[in-house]
Design an enzyme around this catalytic site. Structure first.
Site, PDB file in Angstrom:
ATOM      1  N   ASP A   1      -9.048   7.859  -3.798  1.00 57.71           N
ATOM      2  CA  ASP A   1      -7.672   7.437  -4.038  1.00 57.71           C
ATOM      3  C   ASP A   1      -6.883   8.645  -4.532  1.00 57.71           C
ATOM      4  O   ASP A   1      -7.458   9.672  -4.912  1.00 57.71           O
ATOM      5  CB  ASP A   1      -7.657   6.309  -5.066  1.00 57.71           C
TER       6      ASP A   1
ATOM      7  N   THR B   1      -3.460   8.393  -6.582  1.00 55.41           N
ATOM      8  CA  THR B   1      -2.814   8.173  -7.866  1.00 55.41           C
ATOM      9  C   THR B   1      -3.840   7.783  -8.919  1.00 55.41           C
ATOM     10  O   THR B   1      -4.567   6.818  -8.761  1.00 55.41           O
ATOM     11  CB  THR B   1      -1.757   7.065  -7.739  1.00 55.41           C
TER      12      THR B   1
ATOM     13  N   ASN C   1      -6.714  -1.805  -6.812  1.00 55.70           N
ATOM     14  CA  ASN C   1      -6.629  -1.723  -5.360  1.00 55.70           C
ATOM     15  C   ASN C   1      -7.735  -0.867  -4.761  1.00 55.70           C
ATOM     16  O   ASN C   1      -7.847  -0.784  -3.542  1.00 55.70           O
ATOM     17  CB  ASN C   1      -5.258  -1.160  -4.952  1.00 55.70           C
TER      18      ASN C   1
END
Length: 1474
Positions: free
Chosen positions: A433, A435, A1056
């Site tokens: 990922d 962020t 997420n």
């Protein structure tokens, strides 16, 4: 999901086209008022009746059937412990195998060992595990008893009051009352809170690890804190969903006696295990109890994954089984042939009771089973136990590595999956990922654009260049940075609110509204007098230096807002009104919780320590020096005009925004550069307050004096983006003062407090990609919807109703939209996270209709999420754009170095992010995922046929310059090149990077183009997937893992990323600022991405190397020892007898050779950590499974056979013809085999410590001590044989010493010779590194430097650029793509000072674009590609209509104007950028 939403939207449009004329029963059958109160589907729903006098009979019929609140996590009882534990243990194949051998040995015709002897190993293992399980279960019993005996106040129906009872007495339907700091005993629906706003504050650290407080609010209609809740007056029936393990999902409704219904959700549910904070009293009704609570349903055991080595071991076990079968078959056949040589029955053959003898065939079958018992150790069942112990030791070393400890967060590595540590050394693909993983997830407000005017915040950028100096100056300075306005108000305090109309305003010093505090004081060894740390509120995040030009406009906007109720408002599209709405949206549209530092979270804290006087004096002196600089510098500040409309002048040298010929307007102060002054190294302190604020030194000191009594506000947010925006608004004196479920209070710059009625909050979700709040304005009484979200979504929802009647307004809004989009592209290319801010004014009648449907949706159980989505989408349209923000998420320290090292290690790195493409690309350049010399392909399309065509053309283009370096691999019938392609010509072609978005991924997965996509990625050095959803992330990981059969690792920090983490072979969660969901679903948890470097390159390599070599050694050891018994069968008539004492055989594996392999597997280091970090390519040995593969396994088996032959036949030939007995012959063989096996272990060790030497020497001496004691004391332990005094006689025989010295040398000579050749002439990277490790430090560093220079030759592009023209090297383009001449113009005139890397001159950028990329082109369903344009250096066409350089932004550039009609956003375009 998309289809269901589309159908729902059509149904909504059909339902609402007549103006909400349907009745509730027509729209939602669930909400029909005619529904019978008792007609509940108990199979799909839970019905809860209250346990009071009115509903007691219904409660007894229904709720008594539900489980109680008593929990029992134990597995056994006193009666079931023994049989159940044995039953569980015999579920393991190893124990069943041993049990089968014990049963065989108990049969008289196949008895090899004494029955007691064969039972001993199995009984020992079962007893040890049984004791361990019993202790663990007893601990669980004690914990259960403690929890069940905890006290809580439960409403007693007969007494009609709350009484203190135990947790285990709580039942579903009971009313429970809790005090502050009490733990919630069950899942409880909140019906009362002593908080005036009807809010209960929860700490969920015990549940999800998150330390920030959560708000839970009372069910609508029960929020009356002034009235004590009376359970006897509660007559409603609760209907909710069945128990499930979704912590954040809960839905239901409350059916009242008048058959009206009130819906509720997870915002009103108190979960078991949470702690009540900052709320004196809270009461509610129990919904789920005991094992049905969400906490208990989530209480699953540790995740189990099978490592790659374990799968390899299982395969080799089958080889050993085949080898065992072959040896047993040889023994059975040999036994039959041996007996067949006798003309009559052998004299040693004993008949049965009837006098019959066994036939040769039956005797051979019995001998086959006997040989299985004899050679049982060939199957290394004990290997699994040793592996578990080794992994525990490896995990212990991981936990104690200080390099994997983060001092800032006080977190070290967590190993949540103990059985896959060795997989860390075999990773081939990493999916990360962005962020919070590559970046810090500490959002810093950098820039903003409001109605087309850009404010670069140059001074804020300068301040952020030196955060360390700011941090060292203390916290006192931070409070002055938002004091941009002089105190203009008189004494008194007022909160302004609309109650049917506007009320007169009263001035106030500060906003004194009731605030429930919930900030925390964290102990760090001393008492902090400044604001305690809270979530997302570091000094860098909180402190925002306002932009001078925007500051004056904000003051005007605040004055206009204050008087908007006493005079006609300005036009709705004026700059002043938009600025006011913009900052109100930043302040209101969030879920930030407000507290004060004067009322800390109710916990026991340490009293403050007295601070030194000198420290305070120094801070005061620094403060006065800073304020002196402020007053001096303000005299040189220029005054910027104040805009009142979009068309007014913005400055003497800036173009007007209404001009069609001019570029977008950037309102920057002074000599602001295009990047916002990011590269500035100085900070003019006078720019903080702004040129027009007029704040003198005395006024600057007066402002804080006036508000000394005001408690310092602190904010806690679940998202760092929200915290950054709230702090930015506060810097402009739009301060969020308090938030309740019903209201939100904002303090304006002049000190006026506005209290907005919070009508609805539409939370953020990954489908809508936005959140909204519906408020009632206290001055105008308007109902306003404030929305913030991703620009890719908000831009498609803009359609101001005023445009339908006013063409000028429409043109103006189109220009605003176009310029805002240009600013968004600028922010994205500078690596900033972007959010769009919009608003909508709703008529009262329309809102009431919408609200009724919203409440129905909230009260429904069936399709509740779908209905909520429908209502939100219906409201969030026809929005008016206010502006956009750019928030910086800085790279974590060490990320570029870590990525470079992982690349050198042969690991392919993919970044999967939900951010927009430009932002992700810029971050990729910053972290060196993409290099300025790379050729980057950017694919954006929605059409499947177009996607296939683009993939084919891209592959054709790439293959002209790259060809496979190794034989291609098969991938579902297609040839797939290796991931390290070479080049046709002598010069090295540039590396390939691929950028792809979520729409293209949908086309790939739906169009069955996975194989082409994977084939393309094999040529790519880096892959960047933007705008990807959590589902797409997991699909990509599974695709690569399954199709390419590679070892994958996923790393992320947010909820997420959970699906992606769970889909990979190894999931790593980062303990970041987005909660603990990723950590809780991961196998390992680290604090920073840079820790991944040592985790993989050092610990991963060590764990794999140690365990792999230990496993190979275990196979060798068992086969070598068992073969001694096999060779003896040729000289004992295949009778199944042994020449070694049975107890000696048991002790051999149990004591003498068990500990050295474990120490070897835990502590051995083939290469030092320093060398592994300096030479990351050494990691490739684990990727290629060099230590443990099929060839190494069979080489070890062959070596074991050879050594067993030597260890048996040298003593045999030595004692041949002598009259020694069997044990006298077997004792030297046993001693020689032990010596050989231990010396073999010593030769395999690469690292020698005192512990290694003590273990090896101790094992050797233990053998002699045990043998001497056993042979001297055990006279009849193994009748009828007698091992008495055998070892003592052997120690007095010189022959024994001779063969014990000679035989191991002969046995180990081939392996020693092979290891010597490898050490001297070995070409493997590990062999070379081991040679380097033996050198002194100076020579070692020099050799490492020489190695790195050889392994990293200078890029070929450097030499190519010397001979290439300035416009760049031209590649031969595919013949199928004609190049239009107009696409070859040079746009790279501007220079860049942004944080992104500059594009060098030899870089070639090309673009393939689909005819459908703009409305002017015809919409074509064919997959042809029209254009292959070659551009000059510095260009990157991020979409077909834009020609802006990737890292530069100039106001003098002329861009192609953007079509602003609905649906023309670039998300619908198809393009391929190179």
């Amino acid at each position: 999901m998309t289809c269901s939403l589309d159908f729902s939207w059509l149904r909504w449009k059909w339902r609402t086209q007549d103006g909400f004329s349907q009745s509730p029963s027509e729209t939602t059958p669930l909400l029909s008022p005619e529904t019978d109160r008792q007609s509940h589907n108990t199979a799909e729903q839970r019905v809860v009746y209250p346990n009071n006098s009115m509903c007691h009979q219904d409660w007894k019929k229904v709720c008594r059937r539900y489980p109680g609140n008593s929990i029992c996590t134990t597995k056994y009882t006193l009666l079931t412990f023994l049989p159940q534990n044995l039953f569980e243990q015999f579920h393991r194949w190893a124990n069943l195998y041993f049990l089968f051998l014990v049963i065989l040995n108990w049969m008289p015709s196949m008895e090899v060992f004494h029955r007691e002897i064969t039972i001993f190993p199995l009984a020992t293992v079962l007893l040890i595990i049984m004791v361990k399980d019993g202790i663990e279960d007893f601990k669980r019993y004690c914990f259960d008893r403690e929890m069940n005996s905890a006290s809580i106040q439960i409403y007693e129906r007969k007494e009609q009051r709350y009484m203190l009872k135990r947790w285990q007495d709580v039942r579903v339907g009971d009313f429970v009352q809790m005090q502050c700091n009490e733990i919630v005993p069950a899942d409880i629906l909140l019906l009362f809170s002593s908080d005036p706003s009807g809010v209960c504050h929860l700490e969920t650290a015990n549940l999800d690890g998150e330390t920030n407080l959560k708000q839970r609010r009372v069910v609508k209609g029960f929020s009356q804190p002034e009235v004590q809740f009376q359970p006897e007056h509660f007559h409603s029936t609760i209907v909710c969903e069945k128990p499930n393990n979704h912590l954040s999902k809960f839905k239901g409704y409350m059916e009242h006696p008048d058959q009206t219904r009130t819906g509720f959700g997870s915002e009103s549910l108190l979960l078991r295990g949470c702690t009540i904070r900052n709320t004196e009293v809270a009461a509610g009704i129990v919904i789920y109890a005991g094992h049905e609570t969400k906490a208990m349903l989530n209480n699953s055991g540790p995740r189990y994954k099978r490592s790659k080595i374990e799968r390899r071991i299982n395969t080799d076990i089958f080889f050993c089984i085949g080898l065992l079968f072959l040896m047993c078959l040889i023994g059975a056949v040999g036994h039959s042939l041996w007996n067949g040589t006798f003309k009559e029955h052998p004299p040693f053959d004993v008949p049965d009771a009837d006098g019959n003898f066994l036939s040769l065939a039956l005797g051979g079958f019995y001998m086959f089973l006997t040989m299985i018992i004899l050679l049982q150790v060939l199957i290394p069942i004990s290997l699994y136990v040793s592996i578990e112990l080794v992994k525990l030791g490896q995990v212990f070393l991981l936990h104690n590595d200080l390099d994997l400890y983060d001092e800032e967060t006080d977190l070290s590595i967590q190993c949540r999956a103990l059985n896959i540590t060795e997989d860390l050394g075999q990773i081939q693909y990493i999916f990360s990922d962005k962020t919070g993983t590559l970046t810090e997830n500490k959002m810093v407000f950098r820039r903003c654009t409001i109605v087309g005017s850009e404010y670069c915040h140059q001074e804020n950028a300068k301040r952020l260049e030196m955060p360390k100096e700011l941090d060292s100056d203390g916290e006192e300075w931070t409070q002055y940075q938002c004091l941009s306005f002089p105190p203009r108000w008189a004494q008194g305090s007022t909160t302004m609110r609309s109650q049917g109309g506007a009320q007169p305003l009263r001035r106030c010093h500060s906003a004194r509204v009731p605030i429930q505090s919930h900030c925390r004081q964290r102990s760090v060894g001393r008492w902090e007098t400044s604001q305690p740390p809270v979530a997302f509120s570091s000094s860098i995040e909180k402190d925002v230096t306002p932009d001078k030009n925007l500051l004056s406009k904000v003051r005007d906007a605040a004055l206009w807002l204050e008087t908007s109720d006493t005079r006609p408002a300005k036009p709705s599209h004026s700059t002043t009104a938009s600025i006011a709405d913009f900052f109100l949206a930043l302040t209101i549209c969030n879920s930030v919780m407000v507290s004060t530092t004067t009322e800390p979270r109710k916990r026991v804290t340490t009293p403050p320590a007295n601070k030194a006087l000198g420290t305070s004096l120094e801070k005061i002196q620094q403060l006065f020096q800073r304020l002196k600089l402020l007053s001096l510098s303000q005299s040189f500040s220029s005054t910027a005009p104040s805009d009142t409309d979009l068309g007014e002048s913005l400055g003497p040298n800036l173009p007007t925004i209404d001009s069609d010929e001019k570029d977008d307007t950037s309102v920057c102060s002074g000599d602001c550069s295009t990047d916002g002054g990011y590269r500035s190294s100085t900070w003019e302190q006078g720019d903080i307050l702004g040129s027009e604020s007029g704040t003198s030194l005395e006024e600057g000191l007066e402002a804080p004096t006036l508000s000394q009594d005001e408690p310092e506000l602190c904010y806690e947010a679940e998202s760092p983006d929200e915290a950054a925006l709230v702090h930015a608004a506060r810097a402009y004196s739009f301060t969020l003062v308090s938030r309740t479920p019903e209201q939100v209070t904002v303090r304006l710059p002049q000190g006026i407090c506005l209290t907005f009625d919070l009508l609805f909050t539409l939370g953020f979700d990954s489908v809508r990609k936005r959140m909204s709040v519906v408020v009632r304005h206290p001055l105008t009484d308007e109902i306003i919807v404030y929305t913030k979200g991703a620009d890719s979504v908000i831009m498609d929802l803009l359609e101001d109703p005023a445009c339908e009647s006013n063409i000028d307004v429409e043109k103006k809004l189109k220009r605003i939209r176009a310029r805002t989009q240009k600013h968004l592209d600028l922010y994205a290319r500078d690596g900033l996270r972007t959010l769009c801010i919009a608003k909508k004014v709703v008529d009262e009648e329309d809102f009431q209709r919408w609200a009724s449907f919203r409440r129905e949706a909230e009260a429904s159980l069936d399709n509740r999420e779908e209905l909520l989505m429908e209502t939100a989408q219906h409201l969030e349209n026809h929005l008016t754009l206010l502006g956009a923000t750019g928030i910086e998420d800085r790279l974590q320290e060490g990320v570029p170095d870590t990525i470079a090292a992982l690349r050198e290690a042969g690991i392919q790195l993919w970044v999967l992010t939900g951010d927009k493409q430009e932002t992700a690309v810029n971050i990729a350049y910053s972290c060196k995922l993409l290099d300025q010399t790379d050729t980057v392909y950017s694919i954006n399309t929605e059409n499947q046929e177009t996607c296939e065509s683009i993939l084919n053309c891209t592959l054709e283009d790439i293959k002209r310059f790259h060809e496979p370096q190794q034989p291609a691999r098969k991938l579902c019938g297609h040839r797939i090149p290796p991931k390290m392609p070479s080049v046709n010509s002598g010069a090295m072609a540039p590396e390939i990077g691929l950028v792809i978005d979520g729409k293209t991924l949908n086309a790939i997965f739906q169009g069955k183009l996975e194989n082409k996509f994977l084939e393309l990625t094999q040529y790519c050095r880096s892959v960047l997937c933007c705008r990807s959803t959590p589902l797409q992330k997991s699909m990509i990981v599974k695709l690569v893992r399954d199709k390419l059969s590679v070892m994958t690792l996923s790393i992320g920090d947010g909820a997420n990323d959970v699906s992606m983490i769970q889909a990979a072979d190894i999931g790593i969660g980062i303990s970041g600022q987005e909660g603990m969901q990723a950590v809780m679903s991961s196998d390992f948890a680290i604090a920073r991405f840079s820790h991944l470097k040592k985790l993989l390159l050092v610990h991963g390599h060590w764990c794999y190397s140690r365990l792999a070599r230990m496993v190979v050694y275990y196979f060798y050891k068992n086969v070598c020892y068992v073969n001694l018994l096999f060779w003896y069968q040729f000289f004992c008539g295949f009778s199944g007898s042994t020449m070694i004492d049975y107890w000696q055989m048991i002790f051999f594996n149990l004591f003498f050779t068990s500990l050295p392999p474990i120490i070897f597997g835990v502590l051995d280091k083939d290469v030092s950590a320093e060398t592994l970090l300096a030479l990351p390519e050494l990691y490739k040995s684990g990727q290629n499974s060099e230590c443990y593969n099929l060839p190494t396994f069979w080489v070890s088996m062959a070596d074991a056979f050879y050594q067993s032959l030597i260890c048996f036949f040298i003593p045999y030939l030595t004692y041949r013809g002598s009259d020694i007995d069997v044990f006298t012959f077997g004792t030297p063989i046993n001693t020689i085999s032990l010596t050989t096996i231990l010396l073999h272990q010593a030769m395999e060790m690469k690292t020698w410590t005192v512990l290694h030497g003590l273990v090896l020497l101790g094992s050797f001496l233990m053998y002699f001590v045990v043998s001497l004691i056993y042979n001297a004391t055990c006279v009849t332990c193994n009748s009828p044989t007698n091992p008495y005094w055998v070892m003592e006689r052997q120690l007095s025989d010189p022959t024994f010493y001779l063969i014990c010295l000679l035989t191991p040398v002969v046995a180990l000579l081939p392996r020693y010779f092979l290891l010597s050749l490898q050490g001297t002439y070995g070409k493997s990277l590990i062999s070379k590194a081991q040679k380097i490790d033996k050198l002194p430090i100076d020579k070692r560093n020099l050799e490492i430097q020489n190695w790195r220079s050889k392994q990293r030759p200078a890029p070929a592009s450097a030499s190519a650029s010397a001979s290439a023209p300035a416009t760049g090297t031209v590649h031969t383009r595919p013949p199928c793509h004609p190049v239009p001449p107009e696409a070859q113009q040079n746009f790279g005139a501007s220079t860049s000072k942004s944080s992104g890397p500059p594009r060098q001159k030899h870089v070639e950028d090309r673009v393939l674009q689909d005819p459908r990329c703009s409305r002017e082109h015809s919409r074509d369903d064919t997959c042809t590609v029209d254009t292959l344009a070659k551009l000059s250096s510095g260009e990157c066409l991020l979409d077909p209509n834009r020609t802006v350089a990737p890292t530069a932004y100039s106001r003098g550039q002329k861009d192609v104007s953007r079509h602003s009609s609905k649906g023309s956003h670039r998300r619908s375009q198809s393009s391929l950028t190179i």
